[in-house]
Design an enzyme around this catalytic site. Structure first.
Site, PDB file in Angstrom:
ATOM      1  N   ARG A  66       0.973   8.990  14.917  1.00 39.50           N
ATOM      2  CA  ARG A  66       2.023   8.346  14.138  1.00 39.50           C
ATOM      3  C   ARG A  66       2.804   7.416  15.037  1.00 39.50           C
ATOM      4  O   ARG A  66       2.581   7.345  16.238  1.00 39.50           O
ATOM      5  CB  ARG A  66       2.949   9.410  13.537  1.00 39.50           C
ATOM      6  CG  ARG A  66       2.333  10.171  12.370  1.00 39.50           C
ATOM      7  CD  ARG A  66       3.412  10.888  11.598  1.00 39.50           C
ATOM      8  NE  ARG A  66       4.490   9.976  11.235  1.00 39.50           N
ATOM      9  CZ  ARG A  66       5.704  10.371  10.861  1.00 39.50           C
ATOM     10  NH1 ARG A  66       5.991  11.662  10.817  1.00 39.50           N
ATOM     11  NH2 ARG A  66       6.621   9.484  10.537  1.00 39.50           N
TER      12      ARG A  66
ATOM     13  N   ARG B  95      -7.545   8.226   4.680  1.00 40.02           N
ATOM     14  CA  ARG B  95      -8.622   7.311   4.255  1.00 40.02           C
ATOM     15  C   ARG B  95      -9.416   6.830   5.464  1.00 40.02           C
ATOM     16  O   ARG B  95     -10.652   6.859   5.478  1.00 40.02           O
ATOM     17  CB  ARG B  95      -8.025   6.110   3.514  1.00 40.02           C
ATOM     18  CG  ARG B  95      -9.066   5.017   3.214  1.00 40.02           C
ATOM     19  CD  ARG B  95      -8.421   3.762   2.669  1.00 40.02           C
ATOM     20  NE  ARG B  95      -7.473   3.173   3.592  1.00 40.02           N
ATOM     21  CZ  ARG B  95      -7.805   2.367   4.601  1.00 40.02           C
ATOM     22  NH1 ARG B  95      -9.066   2.056   4.834  1.00 40.02           N
ATOM     23  NH2 ARG B  95      -6.865   1.865   5.382  1.00 40.02           N
ATOM     24  N   ARG B  96      -8.716   6.375   6.496  1.00 36.80           N
ATOM     25  CA  ARG B  96      -9.408   5.874   7.682  1.00 36.80           C
ATOM     26  C   ARG B  96     -10.184   6.993   8.366  1.00 36.80           C
ATOM     27  O   ARG B  96     -11.288   6.772   8.870  1.00 36.80           O
ATOM     28  CB  ARG B  96      -8.403   5.239   8.643  1.00 36.80           C
ATOM     29  CG  ARG B  96      -7.851   3.908   8.134  1.00 36.80           C
ATOM     30  CD  ARG B  96      -6.684   3.422   8.956  1.00 36.80           C
ATOM     31  NE  ARG B  96      -6.202   2.122   8.484  1.00 36.80           N
ATOM     32  CZ  ARG B  96      -4.969   1.657   8.703  1.00 36.80           C
ATOM     33  NH1 ARG B  96      -4.097   2.384   9.379  1.00 36.80           N
ATOM     34  NH2 ARG B  96      -4.625   0.472   8.229  1.00 36.80           N
TER      35      ARG B  96
ATOM     36  N   CYS C 118      -0.970   6.880  -2.195  1.00 37.79           N
ATOM     37  CA  CYS C 118      -1.339   6.012  -1.081  1.00 37.79           C
ATOM     38  C   CYS C 118      -1.930   6.776   0.100  1.00 37.79           C
ATOM     39  O   CYS C 118      -2.557   6.181   0.969  1.00 37.79           O
ATOM     40  CB  CYS C 118      -0.121   5.209  -0.620  1.00 37.79           C
ATOM     41  SG  CYS C 118       1.256   6.220  -0.016  1.00 37.79           S
TER      42      CYS C 118
ATOM     43  N   LYS D 150       0.819  -1.216   0.000  1.00 36.56           N
ATOM     44  CA  LYS D 150       0.000   0.000   0.000  1.00 36.56           C
ATOM     45  C   LYS D 150       0.852   1.265   0.000  1.00 36.56           C
ATOM     46  O   LYS D 150       0.363   2.342  -0.351  1.00 36.56           O
ATOM     47  CB  LYS D 150      -0.948   0.008   1.194  1.00 36.56           C
ATOM     48  CG  LYS D 150      -0.290   0.118   2.554  1.00 36.56           C
ATOM     49  CD  LYS D 150      -1.322   0.038   3.671  1.00 36.56           C
ATOM     50  CE  LYS D 150      -0.685   0.139   5.047  1.00 36.56           C
ATOM     51  NZ  LYS D 150      -0.046   1.443   5.293  1.00 36.56           N
ATOM     52  N   ASP D 151       2.126   1.163   0.382  1.00 34.66           N
ATOM     53  CA  ASP D 151       3.014   2.325   0.416  1.00 34.66           C
ATOM     54  C   ASP D 151       3.794   2.519  -0.873  1.00 34.66           C
ATOM     55  O   ASP D 151       4.515   3.513  -1.016  1.00 34.66           O
ATOM     56  CB  ASP D 151       4.022   2.184   1.570  1.00 34.66           C
ATOM     57  CG  ASP D 151       3.351   2.158   2.932  1.00 34.66           C
ATOM     58  OD1 ASP D 151       2.283   2.772   3.074  1.00 34.66           O
ATOM     59  OD2 ASP D 151       3.903   1.524   3.850  1.00 34.66           O
TER      60      ASP D 151
ATOM     61  N   ARG E  25       1.354   3.052  19.209  1.00 38.09           N
ATOM     62  CA  ARG E  25      -0.011   3.474  18.870  1.00 38.09           C
ATOM     63  C   ARG E  25      -1.016   2.782  19.787  1.00 38.09           C
ATOM     64  O   ARG E  25      -1.955   3.404  20.283  1.00 38.09           O
ATOM     65  CB  ARG E  25      -0.327   3.160  17.410  1.00 38.09           C
ATOM     66  CG  ARG E  25       0.466   3.990  16.414  1.00 38.09           C
ATOM     67  CD  ARG E  25      -0.156   3.899  15.044  1.00 38.09           C
ATOM     68  NE  ARG E  25       0.719   4.434  14.014  1.00 38.09           N
ATOM     69  CZ  ARG E  25       0.328   4.771  12.794  1.00 38.09           C
ATOM     70  NH1 ARG E  25      -0.941   4.625  12.453  1.00 38.09           N
ATOM     71  NH2 ARG E  25       1.174   5.240  11.910  1.00 38.09           N
TER      72      ARG E  25
END
Length: 306
Positions: free
Chosen positions: A143, A125-126, A231, A80-81, A149
């Site tokens: 981040r 997106r999230r 992305c 995805k990156d 996290r």
């Protein structure tokens, strides 16, 4: 056979690279490896939000430079990156079998998430998708690596939940941290999420022979490329199989979650690229590009029309 592998330094990146080494050793028991840790701009700058680095290539530029300079033989990316347009002379040489691509809500389920909850994510997106489903929540930019996290839940930052990739949790042995895996029909995942991409020099046929590409990744990435999206943008996807046919479901969501367009199409695996183009065209016709352009001028000062 001795292979120099480029990878990021994070615990997840290292776990993913060791997974790739294991897959290669299954077919080539004599293979030997040297791990070359590569720091990206996002690794050096731990303060800025991801979208502030630009829309494309945040985690890939330094890796591609190492390939071009022949410092490594191939690099391991979270697919995805990886930008859909690669540096000249480089190819996506392999996409190994995909892990669970869904997003995970950690700290609470959607049903138990309190009114006005604070939900952490570093992904636009999230952010867009959770606000589309739960406009009452407050999205907090976060981040860092997966462990830190998760530590923010109920801690000093008082987050009620964080959204992470189920694949990353699984690869780190943290499955129990997931309170709920989010249904792709409502919360489509990032293009390529859950998959790893091995990038190499096109001329290195001996290296490429070890590797294998997959139709899911081709369809998703072709769709993203046709949209002109990177992305960081909230374009979600879900690839599924039925009776030998690949179905691609995709969604574009406005940054505040108030608008969304969806598209679904199916095709044979050898038509994966055409499938991606078809889905992108449907999204465009339904206003997806207009949503992206309207939403992201405020987040990317240098944003150009798609």
């Amino acid at each position: 056979m001795h292979l120099r592998i480029g990878t990021r330094r994070s615990p997840l990146a290292m776990a993913q690279t060791h997974h790739i080494m294991g897959l290669i050793r299954e077919k080539f028991p004599q293979a030997e490896f040297t791990l070359c840790q590569i720091a990206t701009i996002a690794d050096r700058d731990r303060v800025s939000e991801f979208h502030q680095f630009g829309m494309v290539g945040v985690f890939a530029v330094e890796h591609e430079q190492q390939l071009v300079k022949r410092e490594v033989d191939f690099v391991v990316h979270s697919l995805k990156d990886l930008p859909t347009t690669l540096h000249e002379g480089l190819v996506l040489a392999s996409v190994p079998p995909r892990e669970d691509p869904r997003d995970a809500l950690c700290g609470a389920t959607m049903a138990s998430l309190r009114q006005g909850a604070r939900v952490g994510t570093g992904s636009l997106r999230r952010r867009a998708q959770i606000l589309n489903l739960r406009p009452d929540v407050t999205v907090v930019p976060i981040r860092g690596n997966v462990g830190p996290r998760l530590a923010k839940i109920g801690g000093e930052d008082a987050l009620d939940a964080v959204i992470l990739a189920q694949a990353g949790l699984r690869r780190l042995g943290l499955d129990e941290a997931s309170s709920e895996t989010l249904a792709p029909s409502l919360f489509p995942y990032a293009v390529g999420q859950g998959a790893l991409g091995l990038e190499a020099r096109a001329e290195d046929t001996a290296v490429i022979e070890v590797l294998k590409a997959r139709a899911e990744a081709e369809a998703e990435r072709e769709m993203m490329h046709a949209l002109g999206a990177g992305c960081s943008l909230p374009v979600g996807a879900c690839a599924t199989w039925q009776d030998g046919r690949l179905t691609l479901h995709a969604q574009v969501t406005s940054i505040e979650g108030t608008e969304r367009v969806v598209a679904d199409q199916s095709a044979l695996p050898e038509q994966a690229r055409e499938l991606g183009l078809s889905v992108a065209q449907i999204l465009k016709e339904r206003g997806g590009v207009a949503i992206l352009e309207k939403s992201y001028r405020g987040h990317y000062p240098s944003f150009k029309s798609l």
